[in-house]
Write a protein that holds these residues in place. Structure first.
Motif, PDB file in Angstrom:
ATOM      1  N   LEU A 113      -5.100   4.530   9.112  1.00  0.00           N
ATOM      2  CA  LEU A 113      -6.219   5.432   9.409  1.00  0.00           C
ATOM      3  C   LEU A 113      -7.330   5.229   8.387  1.00  0.00           C
ATOM      4  O   LEU A 113      -8.512   5.163   8.733  1.00  0.00           O
ATOM      5  CB  LEU A 113      -5.742   6.893   9.366  1.00  0.00           C
ATOM      6  N   ALA A 114      -6.930   5.085   7.129  1.00  0.00           N
ATOM      7  CA  ALA A 114      -7.932   4.871   6.082  1.00  0.00           C
ATOM      8  C   ALA A 114      -8.663   3.555   6.314  1.00  0.00           C
ATOM      9  O   ALA A 114      -9.896   3.489   6.193  1.00  0.00           O
ATOM     10  CB  ALA A 114      -7.254   4.877   4.718  1.00  0.00           C
ATOM     11  N   ASP A 115      -7.900   2.508   6.696  1.00  0.00           N
ATOM     12  CA  ASP A 115      -8.521   1.213   6.972  1.00  0.00           C
ATOM     13  C   ASP A 115      -9.523   1.329   8.107  1.00  0.00           C
ATOM     14  O   ASP A 115     -10.640   0.809   8.030  1.00  0.00           O
ATOM     15  CB  ASP A 115      -7.448   0.186   7.369  1.00  0.00           C
ATOM     16  N   GLY A 116      -9.109   2.016   9.176  1.00  0.00           N
ATOM     17  CA  GLY A 116      -9.984   2.176  10.340  1.00  0.00           C
ATOM     18  C   GLY A 116     -11.258   2.914   9.955  1.00  0.00           C
ATOM     19  O   GLY A 116     -12.360   2.515  10.334  1.00  0.00           O
ATOM     20  N   LEU A 117     -11.100   3.987   9.186  1.00  0.00           N
ATOM     21  CA  LEU A 117     -12.256   4.783   8.758  1.00  0.00           C
ATOM     22  C   LEU A 117     -13.210   3.920   7.942  1.00  0.00           C
ATOM     23  O   LEU A 117     -14.426   3.944   8.129  1.00  0.00           O
ATOM     24  CB  LEU A 117     -11.770   5.960   7.922  1.00  0.00           C
ATOM     25  N   LYS A 118     -12.636   3.094   7.066  1.00  0.00           N
ATOM     26  CA  LYS A 118     -13.449   2.220   6.232  1.00  0.00           C
ATOM     27  C   LYS A 118     -14.238   1.246   7.117  1.00  0.00           C
ATOM     28  O   LYS A 118     -15.447   1.092   6.969  1.00  0.00           O
ATOM     29  CB  LYS A 118     -12.545   1.457   5.279  1.00  0.00           C
ATOM     30  N   LEU A 119     -13.532   0.622   8.094  1.00  0.00           N
ATOM     31  CA  LEU A 119     -14.206  -0.361   8.950  1.00  0.00           C
ATOM     32  C   LEU A 119     -15.317   0.298   9.753  1.00  0.00           C
ATOM     33  O   LEU A 119     -16.399  -0.259   9.921  1.00  0.00           O
ATOM     34  CB  LEU A 119     -13.197  -1.018   9.888  1.00  0.00           C
ATOM     35  N   PHE A 120     -15.056   1.527  10.252  1.00  0.00           N
ATOM     36  CA  PHE A 120     -16.058   2.209  11.072  1.00  0.00           C
ATOM     37  C   PHE A 120     -17.293   2.540  10.256  1.00  0.00           C
ATOM     38  O   PHE A 120     -18.412   2.499  10.761  1.00  0.00           O
ATOM     39  CB  PHE A 120     -15.476   3.506  11.646  1.00  0.00           C
ATOM     40  N   SER A 121     -17.092   2.895   8.993  1.00  0.00           N
ATOM     41  CA  SER A 121     -18.226   3.391   8.217  1.00  0.00           C
ATOM     42  C   SER A 121     -18.974   2.276   7.508  1.00  0.00           C
ATOM     43  O   SER A 121     -19.969   2.532   6.840  1.00  0.00           O
ATOM     44  CB  SER A 121     -17.748   4.429   7.206  1.00  0.00           C
ATOM     45  N   LYS A 122     -18.527   1.027   7.641  1.00  0.00           N
ATOM     46  CA  LYS A 122     -19.223  -0.052   6.937  1.00  0.00           C
ATOM     47  C   LYS A 122     -20.514  -0.437   7.653  1.00  0.00           C
ATOM     48  O   LYS A 122     -20.698  -0.142   8.833  1.00  0.00           O
ATOM     49  CB  LYS A 122     -18.312  -1.287   6.839  1.00  0.00           C
ATOM     50  N   GLU A 123     -21.356  -1.140   6.932  1.00  0.00           N
ATOM     51  CA  GLU A 123     -22.644  -1.512   7.512  1.00  0.00           C
ATOM     52  C   GLU A 123     -22.450  -2.598   8.561  1.00  0.00           C
ATOM     53  O   GLU A 123     -21.669  -3.522   8.387  1.00  0.00           O
ATOM     54  CB  GLU A 123     -23.571  -2.019   6.407  1.00  0.00           C
ATOM     55  N   GLU A 124     -23.181  -2.441   9.659  1.00  0.00           N
ATOM     56  CA  GLU A 124     -23.138  -3.427  10.735  1.00  0.00           C
ATOM     57  C   GLU A 124     -24.129  -4.528  10.409  1.00  0.00           C
ATOM     58  O   GLU A 124     -25.320  -4.268  10.265  1.00  0.00           O
ATOM     59  CB  GLU A 124     -23.558  -2.729  12.027  1.00  0.00           C
ATOM     60  N   PHE A 125     -23.644  -5.735  10.264  1.00  0.00           N
ATOM     61  CA  PHE A 125     -24.562  -6.822   9.916  1.00  0.00           C
ATOM     62  C   PHE A 125     -24.672  -7.784  11.082  1.00  0.00           C
ATOM     63  O   PHE A 125     -23.667  -8.215  11.639  1.00  0.00           O
ATOM     64  CB  PHE A 125     -24.065  -7.552   8.676  1.00  0.00           C
ATOM     65  N   PRO A 157       0.833  -1.203   0.000  1.00  0.00           N
ATOM     66  CA  PRO A 157       0.000   0.000   0.000  1.00  0.00           C
ATOM     67  C   PRO A 157       0.871   1.258   0.000  1.00  0.00           C
ATOM     68  O   PRO A 157       1.722   1.422   0.874  1.00  0.00           O
ATOM     69  CB  PRO A 157      -0.821  -0.120   1.287  1.00  0.00           C
ATOM     70  N   ASN A 158       0.690   2.146  -0.968  1.00  0.00           N
ATOM     71  CA  ASN A 158       1.516   3.359  -1.014  1.00  0.00           C
ATOM     72  C   ASN A 158       0.715   4.572  -1.466  1.00  0.00           C
ATOM     73  O   ASN A 158       1.270   5.554  -1.908  1.00  0.00           O
ATOM     74  CB  ASN A 158       2.715   3.145  -1.935  1.00  0.00           C
ATOM     75  N   ARG A 159      -0.629   4.514  -1.353  1.00  0.00           N
ATOM     76  CA  ARG A 159      -1.429   5.624  -1.873  1.00  0.00           C
ATOM     77  C   ARG A 159      -1.786   6.638  -0.788  1.00  0.00           C
ATOM     78  O   ARG A 159      -1.729   7.832  -1.023  1.00  0.00           O
ATOM     79  CB  ARG A 159      -2.714   5.090  -2.504  1.00  0.00           C
ATOM     80  N   ALA A 160      -2.174   6.150   0.403  1.00  0.00           N
ATOM     81  CA  ALA A 160      -2.635   7.065   1.451  1.00  0.00           C
ATOM     82  C   ALA A 160      -1.437   7.677   2.170  1.00  0.00           C
ATOM     83  O   ALA A 160      -0.712   6.987   2.871  1.00  0.00           O
ATOM     84  CB  ALA A 160      -3.522   6.328   2.438  1.00  0.00           C
ATOM     85  N   GLY A 161      -1.212   8.954   1.964  1.00  0.00           N
ATOM     86  CA  GLY A 161      -0.093   9.613   2.629  1.00  0.00           C
ATOM     87  C   GLY A 161       1.229   9.232   2.001  1.00  0.00           C
ATOM     88  O   GLY A 161       1.298   8.485   1.028  1.00  0.00           O
ATOM     89  N   PHE A 162       2.325   9.741   2.582  1.00  0.00           N
ATOM     90  CA  PHE A 162       3.650   9.497   2.022  1.00  0.00           C
ATOM     91  C   PHE A 162       4.037   8.031   2.217  1.00  0.00           C
ATOM     92  O   PHE A 162       4.143   7.561   3.345  1.00  0.00           O
ATOM     93  CB  PHE A 162       4.676  10.413   2.704  1.00  0.00           C
ATOM     94  N   GLY A 163       4.216   7.287   1.150  1.00  0.00           N
ATOM     95  CA  GLY A 163       4.609   5.879   1.226  1.00  0.00           C
ATOM     96  C   GLY A 163       3.574   5.012   1.919  1.00  0.00           C
ATOM     97  O   GLY A 163       3.890   3.965   2.445  1.00  0.00           O
ATOM     98  N   GLY A 164       2.316   5.459   1.955  1.00  0.00           N
ATOM     99  CA  GLY A 164       1.263   4.659   2.575  1.00  0.00           C
ATOM    100  C   GLY A 164       1.186   4.809   4.080  1.00  0.00           C
ATOM    101  O   GLY A 164       0.601   3.972   4.761  1.00  0.00           O
ATOM    102  N   ILE A 165       1.743   5.910   4.631  1.00  0.00           N
ATOM    103  CA  ILE A 165       1.833   6.056   6.090  1.00  0.00           C
ATOM    104  C   ILE A 165       0.453   6.262   6.724  1.00  0.00           C
ATOM    105  O   ILE A 165       0.261   5.981   7.902  1.00  0.00           O
ATOM    106  CB  ILE A 165       2.799   7.212   6.431  1.00  0.00           C
ATOM    107  N   LEU A 166      -0.525   6.729   5.946  1.00  0.00           N
ATOM    108  CA  LEU A 166      -1.866   6.956   6.511  1.00  0.00           C
ATOM    109  C   LEU A 166      -2.806   5.783   6.270  1.00  0.00           C
ATOM    110  O   LEU A 166      -3.990   5.853   6.578  1.00  0.00           O
ATOM    111  CB  LEU A 166      -2.468   8.238   5.926  1.00  0.00           C
ATOM    112  N   GLN A 167      -2.274   4.703   5.703  1.00  0.00           N
ATOM    113  CA  GLN A 167      -3.108   3.548   5.353  1.00  0.00           C
ATOM    114  C   GLN A 167      -3.917   3.016   6.539  1.00  0.00           C
ATOM    115  O   GLN A 167      -5.112   2.764   6.400  1.00  0.00           O
ATOM    116  CB  GLN A 167      -2.225   2.449   4.764  1.00  0.00           C
TER     117      GLN A 167
END
Lengths: 343, 174
Positions: A56-68, A44-54
């Motif tokens: 945080l992006a993963d966490g945000l994705k998990l938080f915003s997903k539908e609860e099943f 992963p190298n897209r979020a932030g410099f060299g993927g350093i924010l990856q």
């Protein structure tokens, strides 16, 4: 005086908590980067410099997903499972000595949340209770694959706890204490326990792979046989908690390995530094050294994951009961004889 | 402060113990029992017995109850499959429990003076060192007997689980 202690311990506890969470967060990124490196990819190298924010992006994705929520009669237990996993993974950090002491404004600040008499046993207690998260979650999912995975996880953890406890007994016989602080203090300079207990160290290392459910012992989440394992029915941040708990417990078990066998925060010349440069500098470097050792073990966990394939279930039990436990007992006998001879 | 925590823990202990007996689902019973064990460990901590509390958690919550949950989950028990229990069994269980309670109370009455002698001797009677010395010096014979008992139970368990294969082998040979 009492209030000062409460504030001091409060700061230490919050700091330890924050560092553990941060480490677990970045361990996910490290895992993906190391996997990529070992497989000759970029990772992963897209979020932030060299993927350093990856993370945080993963966490945000998990938080915003539908609860099943699956169709289960045990909704409460289904919710409690990930919570138990996560809190048990974080609780162990309370007894780890992160450094000797710092002197802040004339006060000695001990860098450990609590120094209880039986710290090592506390670690084992928390480890053994951690299985409940997986078992309860797997059972409450009302899914045969989850239940099978929970059974596997429970039997694996119970089997390897025995060998783990036996391998540590040899260390306790040598150090004569259960307090992690004293074990750390005894390994001053290069007096690390790994040089005296090589066999014990190897057994402990193998068992900690099994305890954290990492490859080659990740039969609990063996995709080919069990879909996703105990978290098949989980979605959103609840699944995130299970995954996060695995990384947190990996960080903690690396810390325990470093403290028990690799000299904790000790490094050669620490006393000289404390006398000539200052206690704070010497212990600051000590904390850095401890974290370097922890990083090495985290890297080792990931390295092994991409090197050794998964064991078959009967091979796992065979290794635990018929190889590691007898080896650990032999280790205890050898340690006892050597202690008697050289006393 | 200590008293408030004690009453709180005692309420949890008694409540979960009753729920263990009363709940229909065996897994829920087991989980209530786990909570009960944890609150008992809390009582030990209130008495400043760290070692006992931690060993209690390791042995009861960490090993025995996990194995119990394991078997319950494997056997897949359901509330509607539960057999009707005759009154005589209930009565017998109550009497047995009362007898056990009597034994425990008498045991406690005898241990109290020993603890007090340590207390007045100024020794840290909760530490592992003192506990180990007492076990190895004063109570070494019962201690060894307990370990032999455990060994016998272990060998017995292995024998029971091996029984079938032994029979098959003898049939094959014959």
């Amino acid at each position: 005086m009492d209030q000062a202690i409460i504030i001091e311990k409060g700061i230490v506890i919050v700091a330890v908590f924050a560092i553990t969470m941060l480490m677990a967060m970045y361990a996910t990124l490290a895992e993906r980067k190391i996997a990529a490196w070992l497989q000759d990819r970029i990772g992963p190298n897209r979020a932030g410099f060299g993927g350093i924010l990856q993370p945080l992006a993963d966490g945000l994705k998990l938080f915003s997903k539908e609860e099943f929520m699956p169709d289960t009669p045990n909704k409460f237990l289904f919710l409690v499972g990930p919570a138990i996993s996560m809190s048990m993974a974080l609780m162990t950090s309370a007894v780890i000595p992160w450094g000797d002491k710092l002197i802040v404004g004339g006060r000695e600040v001990i860098l450990q949340a609590t120094d209880i008499n039986a710290a090592l046993l506390y670690v084992f207690a928390v480890l053994s209770v951690g299985v409940y998260g997986i078992m309860i979650g797997g059972w409450a999912s009302n899914n045969k694959y989850s239940l099978m995975s929970a059974m596997r996880a429970a039997s694996q953890m119970i089997s390897y706890e025995v060998a783990m406890g036996l391998s540590v007994i040899a260390l306790i016989m040598m150090s004569g204490t259960l307090s992690l602080k004293e074990i750390a203090l005894q390994q001053q300079g290069m007096n690390w326990n790994v040089f005296y207990q090589p066999l014990g160290f190897i057994i402990f290392l193998v068992c900690s792979f099994a305890e954290t459910n990492r490859t080659p012992f990740d039969l609990a989440e063996c995709e080919a046989e069990l879909i996703g394992g105990y978290h098949t029915e989980y979605s959103s941040m609840r699944m995130g908690f299970y995954l996060f708990a695995e990384y947190a417990s990996m960080f903690i078990s690396s810390a325990i390995l470093a403290v028990l066998y690799f000299g904790a925060y000790n490094y050669p010349g620490m006393e000289w530094m404390a006398q000539n440069v200052g206690v704070n500098v010497a212990n600051g470097i000590g904390i850095g050294v401890l974290f370097l050792k922890i990083f090495f073990f985290i890297f080792f966990y990931m390295w092994v994951r991409w090197t050794i394939p998964r064991f078959r279930y009967d091979q796992l039990m065979h290794l635990g009961w018929k190889i590691l436990i007898p080896l650990a007992i032999v280790n205890i006998i050898i340690t006892g004889v050597v202690i008697l001879l050289f006393q | 402060m200590g008293e408030i925590i004690f009453y709180f823990l005692a309420a949890i202990t008694l409540g979960t113990a009753f729920l263990t007996v009363l709940s229909r689902n065996p897994i829920h019973s087991a989980i209530y029992l786990v909570i009960c064990f944890f609150s008992i460990a809390g009582h030990y901590l209130l008495l400043n017995a760290q070692f006992l509390a931690i060993v209690h958690i390791i042995v009861y919550s960490g090993a025995i109850m996990i194995l119990m949950l394991f078997t319950i989950m494997l056997m897949n028990l359901h509330a509607n499959l539960e057999k009707y229990k005759p009154t005589m069994i209930n009565l017998g269980a109550t009497v047995g429990f009362c007898l056990l309670g009597l034994i425990l109370i008498s045991g406690l009455m005898h241990t109290k003076p020993v603890v007090e002698s340590y207390y007045y001797g100024g020794e840290d009677f909760q530490s592992i060192n003192v506990l180990g010395q007492v076990l190895m010096n004063d109570y070494v014979v019962p201690f060894e007997f307990v370990s032999v008992l455990l060994l016998v139970a272990m060998i017995g368990a292995v024998l029971i689980s091996k029984k079938d294969t032994v029979k098959k082998d003898t049939i094959k040979k014959a």
